[in-house]
Design a protein around this motif. Structure first.
Motif, mmCIF file in Angstrom:
data_model
loop_
_atom_site.group_PDB
_atom_site.id
_atom_site.type_symbol
_atom_site.label_atom_id
_atom_site.label_comp_id
_atom_site.label_asym_id
_atom_site.label_seq_id
_atom_site.Cartn_x
_atom_site.Cartn_y
_atom_site.Cartn_z
ATOM 1 N N GLY A 215 0.826 -1.203 0.000
ATOM 2 C CA GLY A 215 0.000 0.000 0.000
ATOM 3 C C GLY A 215 0.855 1.247 0.000
ATOM 4 N N MET A 216 0.281 2.329 -0.496
ATOM 5 C CA MET A 216 0.979 3.608 -0.479
ATOM 6 C C MET A 216 -0.045 4.728 -0.519
ATOM 7 S SD MET A 216 2.393 4.273 -4.317
ATOM 8 C CE MET A 216 2.331 6.026 -4.122
ATOM 9 N N ALA A 217 0.386 5.906 -0.067
ATOM 10 C CA ALA A 217 -0.484 7.074 -0.103
ATOM 11 C C ALA A 217 0.348 8.317 -0.368
ATOM 12 C CB ALA A 217 -1.231 7.218 1.215
ATOM 13 N N LEU A 218 -0.229 9.240 -1.109
ATOM 14 C CA LEU A 218 0.380 10.527 -1.401
ATOM 15 C C LEU A 218 -0.708 11.572 -1.218
ATOM 16 C CD1 LEU A 218 2.642 12.370 -2.676
ATOM 17 C CD2 LEU A 218 1.510 11.919 -4.847
ATOM 18 N N LYS A 219 -0.428 12.581 -0.376
ATOM 19 C CA LYS A 219 -1.415 13.624 -0.124
ATOM 20 C C LYS A 219 -0.754 14.984 -0.266
ATOM 21 C CE LYS A 219 -3.675 13.214 3.708
ATOM 22 N NZ LYS A 219 -4.252 13.328 5.046
ATOM 23 N N VAL A 220 -1.418 15.896 -0.974
ATOM 24 C CA VAL A 220 -0.963 17.274 -1.119
ATOM 25 C C VAL A 220 -1.991 18.159 -0.424
ATOM 26 C CG1 VAL A 220 -0.378 19.124 -2.715
ATOM 27 C CG2 VAL A 220 0.143 16.753 -3.322
ATOM 28 N N SER A 221 -1.530 18.934 0.554
ATOM 29 C CA SER A 221 -2.412 19.802 1.320
ATOM 30 C C SER A 221 -1.958 21.244 1.195
ATOM 31 C CB SER A 221 -2.397 19.410 2.800
ATOM 32 O OG SER A 221 -2.778 18.077 2.962
ATOM 33 N N GLY A 222 -2.909 22.147 1.255
ATOM 34 C CA GLY A 222 -2.634 23.572 1.229
ATOM 35 C C GLY A 222 -3.138 24.203 2.508
ATOM 36 N N PRO A 223 -3.120 25.517 2.595
ATOM 37 C CA PRO A 223 -3.577 26.196 3.809
ATOM 38 C C PRO A 223 -5.060 25.982 4.099
ATOM 39 C CG PRO A 223 -2.886 27.782 2.128
ATOM 40 C CD PRO A 223 -2.598 26.427 1.602
ATOM 41 N N ASP A 224 -5.845 25.650 3.083
ATOM 42 C CA ASP A 224 -7.282 25.429 3.262
ATOM 43 C C ASP A 224 -7.648 23.960 3.420
ATOM 44 O OD1 ASP A 224 -7.819 28.161 3.070
ATOM 45 O OD2 ASP A 224 -7.887 28.059 0.883
ATOM 46 N N GLY A 225 -6.664 23.074 3.567
ATOM 47 C CA GLY A 225 -6.934 21.650 3.748
ATOM 48 C C GLY A 225 -6.376 20.805 2.612
ATOM 49 N N ASP A 226 -6.829 19.565 2.558
ATOM 50 C CA ASP A 226 -6.347 18.618 1.551
ATOM 51 C C ASP A 226 -6.796 19.042 0.156
ATOM 52 O OD1 ASP A 226 -5.385 17.193 3.669
ATOM 53 O OD2 ASP A 226 -6.947 15.654 3.609
ATOM 54 N N LEU A 227 -5.873 18.916 -0.817
ATOM 55 C CA LEU A 227 -6.182 19.258 -2.204
ATOM 56 C C LEU A 227 -6.279 18.014 -3.069
ATOM 57 C CD1 LEU A 227 -3.732 22.270 -2.602
ATOM 58 C CD2 LEU A 227 -6.197 22.359 -2.194
ATOM 59 N N LEU A 228 -5.259 17.172 -3.011
ATOM 60 C CA LEU A 228 -5.207 15.951 -3.814
ATOM 61 C C LEU A 228 -4.752 14.797 -2.942
ATOM 62 C CD1 LEU A 228 -3.253 17.413 -6.846
ATOM 63 C CD2 LEU A 228 -5.695 16.927 -6.785
ATOM 64 N N GLU A 229 -5.272 13.619 -3.239
ATOM 65 C CA GLU A 229 -4.841 12.426 -2.510
ATOM 66 C C GLU A 229 -4.885 11.229 -3.454
ATOM 67 O OE1 GLU A 229 -5.812 10.088 1.638
ATOM 68 O OE2 GLU A 229 -7.155 11.660 0.967
ATOM 69 N N TYR A 230 -3.887 10.384 -3.345
ATOM 70 C CA TYR A 230 -3.828 9.149 -4.125
ATOM 71 C C TYR A 230 -3.444 8.031 -3.166
ATOM 72 C CZ TYR A 230 -2.218 5.562 -7.345
ATOM 73 O OH TYR A 230 -2.046 4.378 -8.016
ATOM 74 N N ARG A 231 -4.245 6.997 -3.132
ATOM 75 C CA ARG A 231 -3.956 5.834 -2.289
ATOM 76 C C ARG A 231 -3.983 4.574 -3.142
ATOM 77 N NH1 ARG A 231 -4.982 6.276 3.498
ATOM 78 N NH2 ARG A 231 -5.346 8.463 3.946
ATOM 79 N N GLN A 232 -3.109 3.648 -2.796
ATOM 80 C CA GLN A 232 -3.087 2.361 -3.479
ATOM 81 C C GLN A 232 -3.033 1.274 -2.412
ATOM 82 O OE1 GLN A 232 0.136 1.762 -6.191
ATOM 83 N NE2 GLN A 232 -0.303 -0.396 -6.412
ATOM 84 N N ALA A 233 -3.926 0.311 -2.538
ATOM 85 C CA ALA A 233 -3.947 -0.841 -1.649
ATOM 86 C C ALA A 233 -4.029 -2.081 -2.529
ATOM 87 C CB ALA A 233 -5.130 -0.784 -0.696
ATOM 88 N N ASP A 234 -2.981 -2.877 -2.503
ATOM 89 C CA ASP A 234 -2.869 -4.045 -3.373
ATOM 90 C C ASP A 234 -3.069 -3.627 -4.833
ATOM 91 O OD1 ASP A 234 -2.223 -5.837 -1.311
ATOM 92 O OD2 ASP A 234 -4.335 -6.007 -0.772
ATOM 93 N N ASP A 235 -4.117 -4.109 -5.488
ATOM 94 C CA ASP A 235 -4.344 -3.791 -6.902
ATOM 95 C C ASP A 235 -5.347 -2.659 -7.116
ATOM 96 O OD1 ASP A 235 -2.591 -5.781 -7.662
ATOM 97 O OD2 ASP A 235 -4.149 -7.299 -7.852
ATOM 98 N N TRP A 236 -5.773 -1.992 -6.041
ATOM 99 C CA TRP A 236 -6.787 -0.945 -6.137
ATOM 100 C C TRP A 236 -6.163 0.424 -5.940
ATOM 101 C CZ3 TRP A 236 -11.652 -2.169 -7.557
ATOM 102 C CH2 TRP A 236 -11.999 -3.512 -7.501
ATOM 103 N N ALA A 237 -6.580 1.388 -6.754
ATOM 104 C CA ALA A 237 -6.111 2.767 -6.636
ATOM 105 C C ALA A 237 -7.309 3.669 -6.335
ATOM 106 C CB ALA A 237 -5.433 3.213 -7.922
ATOM 107 N N TYR A 238 -7.096 4.637 -5.451
ATOM 108 C CA TYR A 238 -8.153 5.547 -5.033
ATOM 109 C C TYR A 238 -7.674 6.996 -5.154
ATOM 110 C CZ TYR A 238 -9.784 1.223 -2.872
ATOM 111 O OH TYR A 238 -10.179 -0.060 -2.646
ATOM 112 N N PRO A 239 -7.979 7.672 -6.252
ATOM 113 C CA PRO A 239 -7.635 9.096 -6.358
ATOM 114 C C PRO A 239 -8.764 9.946 -5.755
ATOM 115 C CG PRO A 239 -8.444 8.306 -8.454
ATOM 116 C CD PRO A 239 -8.435 7.126 -7.516
#
Length: 71
Positions: free
Chosen positions: A34-58
């Motif tokens: 599994g992996m996760a990447l999150k980009v946040s700004g001053p107003d909160g989360d902007l983008l997030e990408y998560r991968q668990a096994d063979d599934w991806a969640y943008p």
């Protein structure tokens, strides 16, 4: 580069995490479960990408992205 983009990047926070079947000593790319990447700004989360096994969640927060882009 537009000023809004430069301001967004200057104030951004990036978070990365990786989960593996094995310890860091014997780590290889094939052991990633599994992996996760999150980009946040001053107003909160902007983008997030998560991968668990063979599934991806943008995910994207449209309203904060519009505000950051000046739209």
């Amino acid at each position: 580069m537009p000023e809004q983009v430069a301001q967004l990047l200057a104030g951004a926070r990036v978070s990365v995490s990786v989960q593996s079947k094995k310890s860091l000593q014997s780590f290889s790319a094939t052991n990633i479960t599994g992996m996760a990447l999150k980009v946040s700004g001053p107003d909160g989360d902007l983008l997030e990408y998560r991968q668990a096994d063979d599934w991806a969640y943008p995910r994207a927060a449209v309203k904060p992205l519009e505000k950051a882009a000046g739209s």
